[in-house]
Scaffold this motif. Structure first.
Motif, PDB file in Angstrom:
ATOM      1  N   HIS A  24     -14.699 -22.971  43.490  1.00 31.94           N
ATOM      2  CA  HIS A  24     -15.541 -23.085  44.683  1.00 31.94           C
ATOM      3  C   HIS A  24     -15.504 -21.782  45.491  1.00 31.94           C
ATOM      4  CE1 HIS A  24     -17.562 -25.085  48.007  1.00 31.94           C
ATOM      5  NE2 HIS A  24     -16.634 -24.598  48.816  1.00 31.94           N
ATOM      6  N   SER A  25     -14.328 -21.207  45.621  1.00 28.36           N
ATOM      7  CA  SER A  25     -14.175 -19.966  46.384  1.00 28.36           C
ATOM      8  C   SER A  25     -14.820 -18.786  45.682  1.00 28.36           C
ATOM      9  CB  SER A  25     -12.692 -19.671  46.619  1.00 28.36           C
ATOM     10  OG  SER A  25     -12.105 -20.711  47.358  1.00 28.36           O
ATOM     11  N   VAL A  26     -14.660 -18.702  44.363  1.00 24.47           N
ATOM     12  CA  VAL A  26     -15.215 -17.582  43.593  1.00 24.47           C
ATOM     13  C   VAL A  26     -16.746 -17.580  43.661  1.00 24.47           C
ATOM     14  CG1 VAL A  26     -15.507 -16.699  41.230  1.00 24.47           C
ATOM     15  CG2 VAL A  26     -13.230 -17.273  42.079  1.00 24.47           C
ATOM     16  N   LYS A  27     -17.354 -18.749  43.695  1.00 26.67           N
ATOM     17  CA  LYS A  27     -18.820 -18.833  43.762  1.00 26.67           C
ATOM     18  C   LYS A  27     -19.379 -18.199  45.019  1.00 26.67           C
ATOM     19  CE  LYS A  27     -19.341 -22.921  40.906  1.00 26.67           C
ATOM     20  NZ  LYS A  27     -19.751 -24.335  40.862  1.00 26.67           N
ATOM     21  N   LYS A  28     -18.567 -18.063  46.048  1.00 32.50           N
ATOM     22  CA  LYS A  28     -19.024 -17.496  47.325  1.00 32.50           C
ATOM     23  C   LYS A  28     -18.854 -15.980  47.401  1.00 32.50           C
ATOM     24  CE  LYS A  28     -17.966 -21.623  50.002  1.00 32.50           C
ATOM     25  NZ  LYS A  28     -17.185 -22.141  51.145  1.00 32.50           N
ATOM     26  N   LEU A  29     -18.179 -15.372  46.434  1.00 35.90           N
ATOM     27  CA  LEU A  29     -17.905 -13.931  46.479  1.00 35.90           C
ATOM     28  C   LEU A  29     -19.149 -13.111  46.165  1.00 35.90           C
ATOM     29  CD1 LEU A  29     -14.469 -13.780  44.610  1.00 35.90           C
ATOM     30  CD2 LEU A  29     -14.875 -13.811  47.073  1.00 35.90           C
ATOM     31  N   THR A  30     -19.215 -11.938  46.755  1.00 35.09           N
ATOM     32  CA  THR A  30     -20.295 -11.000  46.441  1.00 35.09           C
ATOM     33  C   THR A  30     -19.979 -10.326  45.110  1.00 35.09           C
ATOM     34  OG1 THR A  30     -19.197  -9.129  47.502  1.00 35.09           O
ATOM     35  CG2 THR A  30     -20.629 -10.507  48.902  1.00 35.09           C
ATOM     36  N   LEU A  31     -20.946  -9.593  44.582  1.00 36.07           N
ATOM     37  CA  LEU A  31     -20.742  -8.867  43.333  1.00 36.07           C
ATOM     38  C   LEU A  31     -19.589  -7.872  43.471  1.00 36.07           C
ATOM     39  CD1 LEU A  31     -21.464  -8.112  40.464  1.00 36.07           C
ATOM     40  CD2 LEU A  31     -23.218  -6.572  41.387  1.00 36.07           C
ATOM     41  N   GLN A  32     -19.556  -7.157  44.581  1.00 41.07           N
ATOM     42  CA  GLN A  32     -18.494  -6.178  44.791  1.00 41.07           C
ATOM     43  C   GLN A  32     -17.125  -6.857  44.862  1.00 41.07           C
ATOM     44  OE1 GLN A  32     -21.294  -6.319  46.688  1.00 41.07           O
ATOM     45  NE2 GLN A  32     -22.367  -4.539  45.887  1.00 41.07           N
ATOM     46  N   GLU A  33     -17.051  -7.998  45.510  1.00 42.10           N
ATOM     47  CA  GLU A  33     -15.787  -8.735  45.585  1.00 42.10           C
ATOM     48  C   GLU A  33     -15.365  -9.253  44.212  1.00 42.10           C
ATOM     49  OE1 GLU A  33     -16.054 -10.481  50.136  1.00 42.10           O
ATOM     50  OE2 GLU A  33     -17.156 -11.496  48.532  1.00 42.10           O
ATOM     51  N   LEU A  34     -16.337  -9.721  43.429  1.00 42.49           N
ATOM     52  CA  LEU A  34     -16.038 -10.183  42.074  1.00 42.49           C
ATOM     53  C   LEU A  34     -15.541  -9.038  41.198  1.00 42.49           C
ATOM     54  CD1 LEU A  34     -18.994 -12.616  41.386  1.00 42.49           C
ATOM     55  CD2 LEU A  34     -16.557 -13.205  41.457  1.00 42.49           C
ATOM     56  N   TYR A  39     -11.116  -6.439  38.440  1.00 39.50           N
ATOM     57  CA  TYR A  39     -10.270  -5.263  38.210  1.00 39.50           C
ATOM     58  C   TYR A  39      -8.807  -5.597  38.484  1.00 39.50           C
ATOM     59  CZ  TYR A  39      -8.163  -0.693  38.722  1.00 39.50           C
ATOM     60  OH  TYR A  39      -7.330   0.394  38.595  1.00 39.50           O
ATOM     61  N   ASP A  40      -8.556  -6.246  39.602  1.00 38.80           N
ATOM     62  CA  ASP A  40      -7.184  -6.605  39.963  1.00 38.80           C
ATOM     63  C   ASP A  40      -6.558  -7.532  38.922  1.00 38.80           C
ATOM     64  OD1 ASP A  40      -4.949  -6.576  41.812  1.00 38.80           O
ATOM     65  OD2 ASP A  40      -5.496  -8.638  42.304  1.00 38.80           O
ATOM     66  N   MET A  41      -7.300  -8.535  38.490  1.00 41.66           N
ATOM     67  CA  MET A  41      -6.774  -9.488  37.507  1.00 41.66           C
ATOM     68  C   MET A  41      -6.582  -8.839  36.140  1.00 41.66           C
ATOM     69  SD  MET A  41      -8.802 -12.964  38.556  1.00 41.66           S
ATOM     70  CE  MET A  41      -7.865 -14.005  37.453  1.00 41.66           C
ATOM     71  N   SER A  42      -7.476  -7.936  35.773  1.00 43.99           N
ATOM     72  CA  SER A  42      -7.335  -7.295  34.460  1.00 43.99           C
ATOM     73  C   SER A  42      -6.171  -6.299  34.442  1.00 43.99           C
ATOM     74  CB  SER A  42      -8.632  -6.616  34.032  1.00 43.99           C
ATOM     75  OG  SER A  42      -8.970  -5.575  34.914  1.00 43.99           O
ATOM     76  N   THR A  43      -5.919  -5.613  35.558  1.00 43.24           N
ATOM     77  CA  THR A  43      -4.791  -4.687  35.593  1.00 43.24           C
ATOM     78  C   THR A  43      -3.461  -5.418  35.608  1.00 43.24           C
ATOM     79  OG1 THR A  43      -4.882  -4.507  38.007  1.00 43.24           O
ATOM     80  CG2 THR A  43      -6.093  -2.846  36.737  1.00 43.24           C
ATOM     81  N   LYS A  44      -3.463  -6.671  36.039  1.00 45.34           N
ATOM     82  CA  LYS A  44      -2.239  -7.487  36.034  1.00 45.34           C
ATOM     83  C   LYS A  44      -2.144  -8.341  34.784  1.00 45.34           C
ATOM     84  CE  LYS A  44      -1.941  -7.602  41.022  1.00 45.34           C
ATOM     85  NZ  LYS A  44      -2.103  -8.403  42.230  1.00 45.34           N
ATOM     86  N   SER A  45      -3.046  -8.110  33.833  1.00 46.99           N
ATOM     87  CA  SER A  45      -3.093  -8.827  32.547  1.00 46.99           C
ATOM     88  C   SER A  45      -3.332 -10.327  32.686  1.00 46.99           C
ATOM     89  CB  SER A  45      -1.819  -8.574  31.754  1.00 46.99           C
ATOM     90  OG  SER A  45      -1.707  -7.199  31.441  1.00 46.99           O
ATOM     91  N   TYR A  46      -4.024 -10.735  33.762  1.00 49.03           N
ATOM     92  CA  TYR A  46      -4.449 -12.136  33.878  1.00 49.03           C
ATOM     93  C   TYR A  46      -5.719 -12.362  33.077  1.00 49.03           C
ATOM     94  CZ  TYR A  46      -1.207 -12.494  37.839  1.00 49.03           C
ATOM     95  OH  TYR A  46      -0.102 -12.488  38.637  1.00 49.03           O
TER      96      TYR A  46
END
Length: 49
Positions: A24-34, A39-46
């Motif tokens: 629900h929260s992710v659906k509200k994010l802008t493209l830049q926020e996504l 980037y943050d999740m991929s650098t942390k190997s999520y």
């Protein structure tokens, strides 16, 4: 939508509830926020593409 009743629920139910809240929260994010989140999740190997 708040995460409540964590002690009276099964782990599977709690996991599903958290996923729903996150979706629900992710659906509200802008493209830049996504992009920043990706980037943050991929650098942390999520995320492993």
């Amino acid at each position: 939508m708040a995460y409540m009743n964590k002690f009276g629920q099964s782990d599977e139910y709690r996991r599903d509830e958290l996923i729903r809240i996150i979706e629900h929260s992710v659906k509200k994010l802008t493209l830049q926020e996504l992009e920043a989140l990706y980037y943050d999740m991929s650098t942390k190997s999520y995320i492993n593409d």
